[in-house]
Design a protein around this motif. Structure first.
Motif, PDB file in Angstrom:
ATOM      1  N   TRP A   2      49.794  14.809 -56.972  1.00 34.89           N
ATOM      2  CA  TRP A   2      50.418  14.827 -58.965  1.00 34.89           C
ATOM      3  C   TRP A   2      51.671  14.654 -59.096  1.00 34.89           C
ATOM      4  O   TRP A   2      52.878  15.006 -57.939  1.00 34.89           O
ATOM      5  CB  TRP A   2      50.390  16.913 -59.432  1.00 34.89           C
TER       6      TRP A   2
ATOM      7  N   SER B 231      57.276  22.706 -57.351  1.00 33.79           N
ATOM      8  CA  SER B 231      56.562  23.395 -58.327  1.00 33.79           C
ATOM      9  C   SER B 231      57.052  23.938 -59.577  1.00 33.79           C
ATOM     10  O   SER B 231      56.909  23.987 -60.591  1.00 33.79           O
ATOM     11  CB  SER B 231      55.101  24.140 -58.404  1.00 33.79           C
TER      12      SER B 231
ATOM     13  N   TYR C  93      54.161  22.658 -67.616  1.00 36.21           N
ATOM     14  CA  TYR C  93      54.246  23.130 -66.184  1.00 36.21           C
ATOM     15  C   TYR C  93      52.372  22.957 -65.699  1.00 36.21           C
ATOM     16  O   TYR C  93      51.934  23.625 -64.812  1.00 36.21           O
ATOM     17  CB  TYR C  93      55.050  24.570 -66.550  1.00 36.21           C
ATOM     18  N   ILE C  94      51.539  22.326 -66.739  1.00 31.78           N
ATOM     19  CA  ILE C  94      49.873  22.014 -65.793  1.00 31.78           C
ATOM     20  C   ILE C  94      50.049  21.428 -64.742  1.00 31.78           C
ATOM     21  O   ILE C  94      49.205  21.634 -64.014  1.00 31.78           O
ATOM     22  CB  ILE C  94      48.928  21.991 -67.403  1.00 31.78           C
ATOM     23  N   THR C  95      51.447  20.918 -64.049  1.00 36.47           N
ATOM     24  CA  THR C  95      51.412  20.055 -63.660  1.00 36.47           C
ATOM     25  C   THR C  95      51.992  21.058 -62.447  1.00 36.47           C
ATOM     26  O   THR C  95      51.260  20.754 -61.107  1.00 36.47           O
ATOM     27  CB  THR C  95      52.534  18.186 -63.988  1.00 36.47           C
ATOM     28  N   SER C  96      52.860  21.455 -63.052  1.00 40.63           N
ATOM     29  CA  SER C  96      53.342  22.445 -61.753  1.00 40.63           C
ATOM     30  C   SER C  96      52.173  23.079 -61.191  1.00 40.63           C
ATOM     31  O   SER C  96      52.211  23.148 -60.237  1.00 40.63           O
ATOM     32  CB  SER C  96      54.019  23.720 -62.259  1.00 40.63           C
ATOM     33  N   SER C  97      51.652  23.965 -61.841  1.00 41.73           N
ATOM     34  CA  SER C  97      50.346  24.665 -61.925  1.00 41.73           C
ATOM     35  C   SER C  97      49.376  24.111 -61.270  1.00 41.73           C
ATOM     36  O   SER C  97      48.737  24.277 -59.677  1.00 41.73           O
ATOM     37  CB  SER C  97      49.204  24.993 -63.163  1.00 41.73           C
ATOM     38  N   LEU C  98      48.984  23.050 -61.081  1.00 39.43           N
ATOM     39  CA  LEU C  98      47.859  21.799 -60.208  1.00 39.43           C
ATOM     40  C   LEU C  98      48.614  21.461 -58.988  1.00 39.43           C
ATOM     41  O   LEU C  98      47.760  21.833 -57.781  1.00 39.43           O
ATOM     42  CB  LEU C  98      47.492  20.571 -60.899  1.00 39.43           C
TER      43      LEU C  98
ATOM     44  N   SER D 258      56.854  24.139 -71.660  1.00 37.41           N
ATOM     45  CA  SER D 258      55.806  25.652 -71.164  1.00 37.41           C
ATOM     46  C   SER D 258      54.823  24.133 -70.617  1.00 37.41           C
ATOM     47  O   SER D 258      54.177  24.386 -69.667  1.00 37.41           O
ATOM     48  CB  SER D 258      55.133  25.996 -72.486  1.00 37.41           C
ATOM     49  N   GLY D 259      54.520  23.807 -71.683  1.00 33.56           N
ATOM     50  CA  GLY D 259      53.042  22.534 -71.375  1.00 33.56           C
ATOM     51  C   GLY D 259      53.124  21.535 -70.338  1.00 33.56           C
ATOM     52  O   GLY D 259      52.203  20.789 -70.167  1.00 33.56           O
TER      53      GLY D 259
ATOM     54  N   GLY E 143      50.906  24.240 -75.802  1.00 30.55           N
ATOM     55  CA  GLY E 143      51.783  24.534 -74.768  1.00 30.55           C
ATOM     56  C   GLY E 143      53.206  23.620 -75.774  1.00 30.55           C
ATOM     57  O   GLY E 143      54.526  23.634 -75.000  1.00 30.55           O
TER      58      GLY E 143
END
Length: 305
Positions: free
Chosen positions: A143, A192, A161-166, A158-159, A32
Protein backbone atom coordinates in the motif's frame (compact mmCIF):
# COMPACT_ATOMS: atom_id res chain seq x y z
CA UNK A 1 -7.94 -6.86 26.42
CA UNK A 2 -7.74 -3.09 26.85
CA UNK A 3 -7.99 -1.64 30.34
CA UNK A 4 -9.79 1.64 29.79
CA UNK A 5 -9.74 4.41 32.37
CA UNK A 6 -13.04 4.73 34.27
CA UNK A 7 -13.91 8.25 33.08
CA UNK A 8 -14.07 9.89 29.66
CA UNK A 9 -14.36 13.56 28.73
CA UNK A 10 -17.60 13.76 26.79
CA UNK A 11 -19.83 16.73 25.88
CA UNK A 12 -17.80 19.08 28.06
CA UNK A 13 -17.63 17.03 31.27
CA UNK A 14 -16.22 13.84 32.77
CA UNK A 15 -18.64 10.90 32.61
CA UNK A 16 -18.30 7.18 33.21
CA UNK A 17 -16.53 5.54 30.26
CA UNK A 18 -19.49 3.28 29.55
CA UNK A 19 -21.82 6.29 29.40
CA UNK A 20 -19.80 8.06 26.67
CA UNK A 21 -21.79 6.62 23.79
CA UNK A 22 -22.43 7.74 20.21
CA UNK A 23 -25.27 7.18 17.78
CA UNK A 24 -24.80 4.61 15.03
CA UNK A 25 -25.62 7.47 12.64
CA UNK A 26 -22.69 9.63 13.77
CA UNK A 27 -21.22 11.37 10.71
CA UNK A 28 -17.57 10.73 11.66
CA UNK A 29 -18.21 6.99 11.97
CA UNK A 30 -19.30 6.81 8.34
CA UNK A 31 -16.99 9.31 6.67
CA UNK A 32 -13.83 9.42 8.80
CA UNK A 33 -14.41 13.12 9.47
CA UNK A 34 -12.49 13.30 12.71
CA UNK A 35 -8.99 14.02 13.93
CA UNK A 36 -7.23 12.55 16.91
CA UNK A 37 -4.18 12.94 19.05
CA UNK A 38 -2.20 10.58 21.24
CA UNK A 39 -0.47 11.48 24.47
CA UNK A 40 1.37 9.48 27.09
CA UNK A 41 0.89 10.30 30.76
CA UNK A 42 2.69 8.68 33.65
CA UNK A 43 2.81 9.17 37.40
CA UNK A 44 5.96 10.98 38.48
CA UNK A 45 8.26 8.20 39.76
CA UNK A 46 9.30 10.44 42.67
CA UNK A 47 5.84 11.93 43.36
CA UNK A 48 2.81 9.68 42.60
CA UNK A 49 0.44 12.60 43.18
CA UNK A 50 1.78 14.27 40.05
CA UNK A 51 1.17 13.22 36.45
CA UNK A 52 3.75 13.95 33.75
CA UNK A 53 2.71 14.71 30.18
CA UNK A 54 5.32 14.79 27.42
CA UNK A 55 5.12 17.87 25.19
CA UNK A 56 1.47 18.54 25.97
CA UNK A 57 1.69 21.96 24.35
CA UNK A 58 2.79 20.53 21.01
CA UNK A 59 0.10 17.85 21.12
CA UNK A 60 -2.60 20.40 21.88
CA UNK A 61 -1.38 22.66 19.07
CA UNK A 62 -1.39 19.85 16.50
CA UNK A 63 -4.88 18.72 17.51
CA UNK A 64 -6.15 22.28 17.32
CA UNK A 65 -4.63 22.62 13.85
CA UNK A 66 -6.12 19.27 12.82
CA UNK A 67 -9.53 20.56 13.91
CA UNK A 68 -9.04 23.57 11.63
CA UNK A 69 -8.53 21.19 8.72
CA UNK A 70 -12.02 19.91 9.53
CA UNK A 71 -13.29 23.51 9.49
CA UNK A 72 -13.97 23.52 13.22
CA UNK A 73 -12.55 25.49 16.13
CA UNK A 74 -10.95 23.68 19.05
CA UNK A 75 -8.64 25.92 21.04
CA UNK A 76 -5.47 24.73 22.72
CA UNK A 77 -6.84 26.12 25.99
CA UNK A 78 -9.95 23.94 25.67
CA UNK A 79 -7.79 20.87 25.09
CA UNK A 80 -5.53 21.61 28.07
CA UNK A 81 -8.53 22.20 30.36
CA UNK A 82 -10.18 18.94 29.32
CA UNK A 83 -6.99 16.90 29.74
CA UNK A 84 -6.41 18.29 33.22
CA UNK A 85 -10.00 17.53 34.30
CA UNK A 86 -9.78 14.08 32.71
CA UNK A 87 -6.60 13.16 34.61
CA UNK A 88 -7.88 14.49 37.93
CA UNK A 89 -11.07 12.44 37.52
CA UNK A 90 -9.23 9.22 36.61
CA UNK A 91 -6.32 9.43 39.09
CA UNK A 92 -4.10 7.09 36.99
CA UNK A 93 -1.61 5.07 39.01
CA UNK A 94 0.28 3.60 36.04
CA UNK A 95 1.40 4.79 32.57
CA UNK A 96 -1.59 5.56 30.37
CA UNK A 97 -2.28 6.61 26.81
CA UNK A 98 -4.73 9.45 26.16
CA UNK A 99 -6.78 9.67 22.97
CA UNK A 100 -8.33 13.13 22.42
CA UNK A 101 -10.66 13.14 19.42
CA UNK A 102 -12.48 15.94 17.61
CA UNK A 103 -15.19 14.71 15.28
CA UNK A 104 -18.34 15.55 13.34
CA UNK A 105 -21.10 14.47 15.70
CA UNK A 106 -23.97 15.35 13.37
CA UNK A 107 -26.35 12.58 12.27
CA UNK A 108 -26.65 13.70 8.65
CA UNK A 109 -25.81 11.49 5.68
CA UNK A 110 -24.16 14.02 3.36
CA UNK A 111 -20.34 13.90 3.24
CA UNK A 112 -19.55 17.49 4.16
CA UNK A 113 -17.73 19.72 6.65
CA UNK A 114 -19.94 22.83 6.43
CA UNK A 115 -23.07 23.44 8.54
CA UNK A 116 -22.38 20.41 10.68
CA UNK A 117 -22.17 19.74 14.41
CA UNK A 118 -18.79 18.84 15.89
CA UNK A 119 -17.71 17.64 19.31
CA UNK A 120 -14.65 16.69 21.32
CA UNK A 121 -13.93 13.74 23.59
CA UNK A 122 -11.05 12.11 25.45
CA UNK A 123 -10.65 8.57 26.66
CA UNK A 124 -7.63 6.71 27.96
CA UNK A 125 -6.24 3.27 28.55
CA UNK A 126 -3.37 1.66 30.36
CA UNK A 127 -0.48 1.18 27.94
CA UNK A 128 3.00 -0.21 28.38
CA UNK A 129 5.11 -1.01 25.31
CA UNK A 130 3.15 -0.70 22.07
CA UNK A 131 5.98 -2.37 20.16
CA UNK A 132 8.71 -4.63 21.52
CA UNK A 133 11.61 -2.53 22.86
CA UNK A 134 13.91 -5.33 21.67
CA UNK A 135 13.10 -4.56 18.05
CA UNK A 136 10.56 -5.26 15.33
CA UNK A 137 10.55 -6.82 11.89
CA UNK A 138 9.18 -4.76 9.02
CA UNK A 139 7.99 -5.45 5.52
CA UNK A 140 7.65 -2.97 2.69
CA UNK A 141 3.93 -2.49 2.29
CA UNK A 142 2.13 -2.99 -1.00
CA UNK A 143 0.00 0.00 0.00
CA UNK A 144 1.16 3.54 -0.80
CA UNK A 145 1.14 6.43 1.62
CA UNK A 146 -1.39 9.08 0.59
CA UNK A 147 -0.34 12.41 -0.85
CA UNK A 148 -1.03 15.76 0.78
CA UNK A 149 -2.85 16.84 -2.38
CA UNK A 150 -5.50 14.17 -1.69
CA UNK A 151 -5.61 14.28 2.13
CA UNK A 152 -4.44 16.94 4.61
CA UNK A 153 -1.47 15.03 5.99
CA UNK A 154 -0.44 17.81 8.38
CA UNK A 155 -3.23 16.60 10.65
CA UNK A 156 -4.08 13.21 12.18
CA UNK A 157 -7.28 12.83 10.19
CA UNK A 158 -9.04 9.63 11.21
CA UNK A 159 -10.16 8.68 7.71
CA UNK A 160 -6.56 8.62 6.52
CA UNK A 161 -5.77 5.68 8.78
CA UNK A 162 -7.46 3.13 6.54
CA UNK A 163 -4.13 2.91 4.70
CA UNK A 164 -2.26 2.37 7.95
CA UNK A 165 -4.75 -0.31 8.97
CA UNK A 166 -4.40 -2.17 5.68
CA UNK A 167 -0.61 -1.96 5.82
CA UNK A 168 -0.38 -3.11 9.45
CA UNK A 169 -2.64 -6.12 8.90
CA UNK A 170 -0.84 -7.06 5.70
CA UNK A 171 2.47 -6.99 7.60
CA UNK A 172 1.26 -9.04 10.57
CA UNK A 173 -0.53 -11.63 8.43
CA UNK A 174 2.62 -12.13 6.38
CA UNK A 175 4.77 -12.74 9.46
CA UNK A 176 6.09 -9.25 10.29
CA UNK A 177 5.47 -6.84 13.14
CA UNK A 178 5.20 -3.58 11.22
CA UNK A 179 4.83 -2.07 7.78
CA UNK A 180 6.93 0.56 6.04
CA UNK A 181 4.99 2.65 3.56
CA UNK A 182 6.51 4.18 0.44
CA UNK A 183 5.08 7.37 -1.02
CA UNK A 184 3.78 7.82 -4.56
CA UNK A 185 7.28 8.80 -5.73
CA UNK A 186 8.76 5.50 -4.53
CA UNK A 187 10.57 6.96 -1.52
CA UNK A 188 10.32 5.82 2.10
CA UNK A 189 7.60 7.71 3.95
CA UNK A 190 6.77 6.22 7.37
CA UNK A 191 5.51 3.14 9.19
CA UNK A 192 1.84 2.42 9.89
CA UNK A 193 1.72 4.94 12.73
CA UNK A 194 5.33 5.98 13.34
CA UNK A 195 8.06 8.04 11.75
CA UNK A 196 11.26 6.38 10.59
CA UNK A 197 14.97 7.13 11.05
CA UNK A 198 18.10 5.50 9.68
CA UNK A 199 21.73 5.91 10.69
CA UNK A 200 24.43 5.80 8.04
CA UNK A 201 28.08 6.65 8.61
CA UNK A 202 27.29 8.55 11.80
CA UNK A 203 24.54 10.65 10.23
CA UNK A 204 20.96 10.50 11.47
CA UNK A 205 18.66 10.58 8.43
CA UNK A 206 14.87 10.81 8.29
CA UNK A 207 12.36 11.44 5.50
CA UNK A 208 11.57 15.15 5.30
CA UNK A 209 8.13 16.71 5.58
CA UNK A 210 7.99 16.76 1.77
CA UNK A 211 7.78 12.94 1.78
CA UNK A 212 4.12 12.82 2.86
CA UNK A 213 4.90 12.04 6.48
CA UNK A 214 2.98 13.04 9.56
CA UNK A 215 4.88 15.78 11.39
CA UNK A 216 5.46 13.60 14.44
CA UNK A 217 6.06 15.22 17.81
CA UNK A 218 8.37 12.43 18.96
CA UNK A 219 10.15 12.75 15.60
CA UNK A 220 10.72 16.48 16.17
CA UNK A 221 11.95 15.76 19.69
CA UNK A 222 14.42 13.13 18.46
CA UNK A 223 15.78 15.56 15.86
CA UNK A 224 16.22 18.35 18.40
CA UNK A 225 17.87 16.03 20.93
CA UNK A 226 20.20 14.51 18.34
CA UNK A 227 21.44 17.91 17.24
CA UNK A 228 21.96 18.97 20.85
CA UNK A 229 24.01 15.79 21.35
CA UNK A 230 26.26 16.73 18.44
CA UNK A 231 24.83 14.39 15.82
CA UNK A 232 24.41 15.48 12.22
CA UNK A 233 20.74 15.24 11.27
CA UNK A 234 19.62 15.22 7.65
CA UNK A 235 15.99 15.43 6.53
CA UNK A 236 15.75 14.16 2.97
CA UNK A 237 14.24 11.55 0.67
CA UNK A 238 15.24 8.00 1.65
CA UNK A 239 15.48 5.18 -0.89
CA UNK A 240 14.20 1.69 -0.10
CA UNK A 241 17.66 0.17 -0.61
CA UNK A 242 19.05 2.38 2.15
CA UNK A 243 16.97 0.45 4.68
CA UNK A 244 18.95 -2.70 3.92
CA UNK A 245 22.41 -1.16 4.23
CA UNK A 246 21.78 1.20 7.15
CA UNK A 247 23.80 0.90 10.34
CA UNK A 248 20.60 1.42 12.34
CA UNK A 249 16.90 1.77 11.58
CA UNK A 250 14.36 2.81 14.19
CA UNK A 251 10.81 4.08 14.53
CA UNK A 252 9.44 6.90 16.66
CA UNK A 253 5.98 7.83 17.87
CA UNK A 254 3.95 8.55 20.97
CA UNK A 255 2.78 4.96 21.33
CA UNK A 256 5.94 3.34 19.93
CA UNK A 257 8.32 5.76 21.70
CA UNK A 258 11.70 4.86 20.15
CA UNK A 259 11.73 1.31 18.80
CA UNK A 260 14.57 -0.38 16.89
CA UNK A 261 13.98 -2.24 13.64
CA UNK A 262 15.82 -5.57 13.72
CA UNK A 263 14.86 -6.83 10.28
CA UNK A 264 13.53 -5.35 7.03
CA UNK A 265 12.04 -7.95 4.73
CA UNK A 266 14.63 -10.77 4.77
CA UNK A 267 17.57 -8.58 5.80
CA UNK A 268 18.74 -8.69 9.42
CA UNK A 269 20.07 -5.37 10.66
CA UNK A 270 23.01 -4.80 13.05
CA UNK A 271 22.33 -5.50 16.72
CA UNK A 272 24.54 -2.65 17.86
CA UNK A 273 22.48 0.55 17.88
CA UNK A 274 24.48 3.20 19.75
CA UNK A 275 22.68 6.22 18.27
CA UNK A 276 19.20 4.87 18.91
CA UNK A 277 20.11 3.70 22.41
CA UNK A 278 21.51 7.07 23.41
CA UNK A 279 18.43 8.88 22.10
CA UNK A 280 16.02 6.46 23.73
CA UNK A 281 17.80 6.71 27.07
CA UNK A 282 17.71 10.51 26.95
CA UNK A 283 14.02 10.59 26.01
CA UNK A 284 13.19 8.24 28.87
CA UNK A 285 14.92 10.55 31.34
CA UNK A 286 13.01 13.52 29.95
CA UNK A 287 9.58 11.87 29.98
CA UNK A 288 10.14 10.78 33.58
CA UNK A 289 10.98 14.35 34.57
CA UNK A 290 14.61 13.53 35.38
CA UNK A 291 16.38 15.82 32.91
CA UNK A 292 16.40 19.47 34.09
CA UNK A 293 17.64 20.70 30.70
CA UNK A 294 14.37 19.59 29.09
CA UNK A 295 11.96 20.11 31.95
CA UNK A 296 10.08 22.56 29.71
CA UNK A 297 9.00 19.57 27.60
CA UNK A 298 7.11 18.13 30.56
CA UNK A 299 3.74 19.34 31.82
CA UNK A 300 3.10 18.49 35.46
CA UNK A 301 -0.47 18.03 36.65
CA UNK A 302 -1.37 17.46 40.28
CA UNK A 303 -4.17 14.93 40.74
CA UNK A 304 -4.21 14.72 44.55
CA UNK A 305 -5.22 18.31 45.35
Amino acid sequence: MHQFLPYAWFHGECVRFEDATLSVATHALHYGTGAFGGMRALPNPSDPGEILLFRADRHARRLSQSARLLLTDLSEETIHHAIRAFLVANQPACPVYLRPFVYTSDLGIAPRLHNIETNFLIYGLELGDYLSPEGVSCRISSWTRQEDRSLPLRGKISGAYITSSLAKTEAVKSGFDEAILMNSRGKVSEASGMNLFIVRDGQLITPGVDQDILEGITRASVIELARAMGLEVIERAVDKSELFVADEVFLSGTAAKVTPVRRVETTDLPLERPVMESLRERLTLITEGRDPAYDHWVTRIRIDS
